[in-house]
Design an enzyme around this catalytic site. Structure first.
Site, mmCIF file in Angstrom:
data_model
loop_
_atom_site.group_PDB
_atom_site.id
_atom_site.type_symbol
_atom_site.label_atom_id
_atom_site.label_comp_id
_atom_site.label_asym_id
_atom_site.label_seq_id
_atom_site.Cartn_x
_atom_site.Cartn_y
_atom_site.Cartn_z
ATOM 1 N N LYS A 50 0.840 -1.202 0.000
ATOM 2 C CA LYS A 50 0.000 0.000 0.000
ATOM 3 C C LYS A 50 0.874 1.251 0.000
ATOM 4 O O LYS A 50 0.613 2.207 -0.722
ATOM 5 C CB LYS A 50 -0.941 -0.011 1.215
ATOM 6 C CG LYS A 50 -2.093 -0.976 1.017
ATOM 7 C CD LYS A 50 -2.851 -1.272 2.282
ATOM 8 C CE LYS A 50 -3.846 -2.408 2.010
ATOM 9 N NZ LYS A 50 -4.400 -3.022 3.202
ATOM 10 N N GLN A 94 -5.159 -2.043 9.407
ATOM 11 C CA GLN A 94 -4.944 -3.339 8.761
ATOM 12 C C GLN A 94 -5.561 -4.460 9.617
ATOM 13 O O GLN A 94 -5.224 -4.607 10.787
ATOM 14 C CB GLN A 94 -3.434 -3.570 8.573
ATOM 15 C CG GLN A 94 -3.083 -4.799 7.776
ATOM 16 C CD GLN A 94 -3.515 -4.711 6.309
ATOM 17 O OE1 GLN A 94 -3.358 -3.683 5.648
ATOM 18 N NE2 GLN A 94 -4.066 -5.792 5.785
ATOM 19 N N ASP A 117 -11.575 2.504 3.796
ATOM 20 C CA ASP A 117 -11.888 1.079 3.612
ATOM 21 C C ASP A 117 -13.407 0.860 3.561
ATOM 22 O O ASP A 117 -13.862 -0.234 3.225
ATOM 23 C CB ASP A 117 -11.326 0.267 4.798
ATOM 24 C CG ASP A 117 -10.145 -0.596 4.391
ATOM 25 O OD1 ASP A 117 -9.985 -0.839 3.190
ATOM 26 O OD2 ASP A 117 -9.401 -1.013 5.293
#
Ligand code: NDP
Length: 280
Positions: A50, A94, A117
């Site tokens: 990322k 994460q 997200d």
């Protein structure tokens, strides 16, 4: 093999090139903060990917690696600081978090305006009512693959195998929003093979290596493999048995190089969206 390959790497590169050009014209450099707790080797690879993707498109990113024993309170304090950090437009925690942490509580503390997200309940609700702040990354990546391949799902039988909050459920919502006729399957589905064989578009996200075989697929179907599993030999394989399914399908995504690169691309797109929709 008769199926055409849907090349996620190539499609992703096209989208990222557009994004890079757009970022050059922006006054504020989009900034993404990635938070990781503990020492999960797979997560470390995802986080590094990322960061690399951000720098390639000219985005600012910062990684916060916290020790495994971090408490909910400490993690939430960091998130609150990032919520008010002007340089940061997107925050990603994460997952999975270590078991002692309250994932739901942590996600609830991310500002919905920075929740790139799209896991916050407010953003999930907005996806449900068809007015998303941010597109859920992996499902949005799948929709983008379909669009770039010239596949319009309107009126088609779409079967999603898997009903997780991250992939299966939002995937079904996006297919529905594009007027697909959507069926969601899961581990309790009876006659799974029969339901899969009805699909014009079959999206598989179950986390079981090479589970979907050619005999479960309608000839000419479009097959999207979200799965990422390690085979006994350590090879990265999908949830779809590529060799048999590619003999039957009209289009298929490979693993790796299919959905995977698109997920990160969606994340980059969402971070740019966060800058553009920022309330001043
Ligand atoms: P989860 O484990 O959260 O969910 C798996 C889903 O599959 C569940 O709904 C489960 O049903 C269903 N399922 C499991 N076994 C079967 C079965 N035999 N028949 C039918 N349904 C079944 O996984 P995720 O959704 O998070 O991930 C799925 C896969 O996608 C994984 O391989 C993951 O690594 C990959 N992934 C890939 C991404 C990418 O960028 N390419 C991003 C995210 C995930 P039930 O609900 O009944 O238990």
């Amino acid at each position: 093999m008769t199926a055409k390959l849907i090349d996620g790497k190539a499609i992703s590169a096209l989208i990222r090139a557009d994004l890079k050009a757009e970022i050059k014209t922006m006054v504020a450099t989009p900034g993404l903060a990635v938070v990781m707790v503990g020492d999960n080797a797979a997560s470390k690879v995802y986080v590094r990917n990322k960061q690399k993707a951000c720098s390639e498109v000219g985005m600012y990113s910062e990684i916060h690696m916290l020790p495994a024993e971090t408490t909910d309170k400490e993690l939430i304090l960091l998130i609150k600081n990032l919520n008010s950090n002007e340089r940061i437009h997107g925050i990603l925690v994460q997952l999975p978090l270590p078991a002692h942490l309250n994932e739901e509580l942590v996600i609830a503390n991310i500002s919905p305006d920075k929740d790139v997200d799209a896991f916050h309940a407010e953003n999930v609700g907005k996806i449900m009512i068809g007015k998303p702040n941010f597109m859920p990354c992996t499902p949005a990546g799948v929709m983008s693959l379909l669009k770039h391949t010239g596949i319009d799902v309107a009126g088609l039988e779409c079967v999603v195998v898997g009903r997780s909050n991250i992939v299966g459920k939002p995937m079904a919502m996006l297919l529905l929003a594009s007027n697909g006729t959507v069926t969601i399957c899961h581990s309790k589905t009876k006659n799974l093979a029969e339901v899969c064989r009805r699909a014009d578009v079959l999206v598989v996200a179950i986390g079981k290596a090479e589970f979907i075989t050619g005999d479960m697929v309608k000839p000419g179907a479009v097959v999207i493999d979200v799965g990422m599993n390690r085979s006994a030999e350590g090879k990265l394989v999908g949830d779809v048995d590529f060799d048999s399914v590619s003999q039957v399908a009209s289009h298929i995504t490979p693993v790796p190089g299919g959905v995977g690169p698109m997920t990160i691309t969606s994340l980059l797109c969402n971070t740019v969206t966060a800058v553009k929709s920022k309330k001043t």
